[in-house]
Scaffold this active site. Structure first.
Site, PDB file in Angstrom:
ATOM      1  N   THR A 101       3.089  59.138  -4.282  1.00 42.28           N
ATOM      2  CA  THR A 101       2.665  58.776  -2.927  1.00 42.28           C
ATOM      3  C   THR A 101       1.418  59.575  -2.596  1.00 42.28           C
ATOM      4  O   THR A 101       1.464  60.803  -2.481  1.00 42.28           O
ATOM      5  CB  THR A 101       3.775  59.086  -1.912  1.00 42.28           C
ATOM      6  N   LYS A 177       3.198  51.812   0.514  1.00 37.60           N
ATOM      7  CA  LYS A 177       4.139  52.913   0.308  1.00 37.60           C
ATOM      8  C   LYS A 177       4.140  53.873   1.492  1.00 37.60           C
ATOM      9  O   LYS A 177       5.202  54.329   1.927  1.00 37.60           O
ATOM     10  CB  LYS A 177       3.792  53.674  -0.976  1.00 37.60           C
TER      11      LYS A 177
END
Length: 301
Positions: A101, A177
């Site tokens: 991420t 995300k």
């Protein structure tokens, strides 16, 4: 590209998610070359089948596809371009799959830098937790050029039950995300707040958990994370500091376009408070420990 070469897949980072993904690839019949910064982690994986490598460069020299499952953009930078980094060792036409991420702009930059070296890049953040990673049932949010997808036909599906293709350049996968992380962080914070109120009011914690998980107020995060609280098990599958980082990325992205995120901002402050109170490395459900005047469950005696 010869089939026997393609069958050599690299996985860098054997944490809660990476180890499960590497095992899924092994089950699919690939020879999995692994590397991890923690001493002994790669060797432990290799004892059950696979190849332990001493560095990202060693993985890159051997594998046409390298999957990186490290914590953040800084670690990804080191994996790619640091001493013994994978990028310089990978053959032209190889693929780097980035599953961390990160700021979407960082992912876009990684794609450009690798393309300049003749390498393909796939923006492919993941979600679902350790159990789904281990069983191959997690979700991948991917974006990249058609040539990058062509390099990993079938590989993504070996690791994930749901593989979403969200665009033909890097960045979109990372954007989706961090939006997922906005919801995940807010849901954990709200779950902790609800459980804390119940404890403060003297409600039996197990009874509250049973009612909520069978009522409209339930969420996946309540059901999953408050189970950790009931067991008094704060072993970090996803740590408090992960959400300090991830909600920080959410806020940075919104700040660039002056977009207000009041709930994400509050949740971020809650995780920051938990981190500075000494719970940084505990499971993210430990955010409940910031609430005063409550007695937390002690788990099984």
């Amino acid at each position: 590209m010869r089939r026997e070469y393609v069958s050599n897949i690299g996985v860098i980072g054997l944490g809660a998610m990476g180890s499960g993904m590497a095992k899924s690839l092994r089950r699919a019949g690939h020879t999995v070359h692994v590397c991890d910064a923690r001493p002994g982690a790669a060797e432990a994986f290799a004892r059950e089948g696979g190849v332990a490598c001493a560095s990202p460069a060693e993985v890159g020299r051997t594998c046409a596809v390298v999957v990186s499952v490290v914590v953040n953009a800084q670690q990804t930078e080191t994996v790619l371009f640091g001493p013994d980094g994978a990028a310089a060792a990978m053959a032209a036409g190889s693929l780097f799959v980035m599953c961390s991420t990160v700021d979407p702009n960082m992912s876009i930059a990684f794609e450009a830098r690798l393309e300049a070296l003749g390498l393909h890049y796939l923006d492919a953040p993941i979600s679902g937790g350790a159990a789904k990673a281990a069983s191959g049932d997690m979700t991948m949010m991917t974006s990249g050029k058609p040539a990058a997808y062509a390099c990993c036909e079938g590989l993504l599906e070996a690791m994930a039950a749901k593989v979403y293709r969200l665009g033909d350049t890097a960045g979109n996968g990372s954007k989706v995300k961090i939006i997922n992380q906005l919801l995940a962080g807010v849901h954990i914070a709200a779950a902790a707040e609800a459980m804390a109120l119940g404890l403060r009011e003297g409600v039996n914690a197990a009874a509250l958990y049973e009612v909520i998980t069978n009522s409209a107020g339930n969420s996946w995060m309540f059901e999953n994370r408050m189970a950790h609280v009931l067991k008094a098990d704060y072993t970090p599958l996803s740590a408090v500091d992960i959400f300090v980082k991830d909600l920080g990325l959410v806020l940075d992205t919104a700040r660039a376009s002056k977009f207000p995120l009041p709930l994400a901002s509050t949740a971020h402050q809650m995780f920051m408070q938990a981190s500075t109170a000494g719970y940084a490395k505990e499971d993210d459900s430990a955010v409940i420990k910031i609430f005063p005047g409550i007695e937390l469950p002690k788990g099984e005696e």
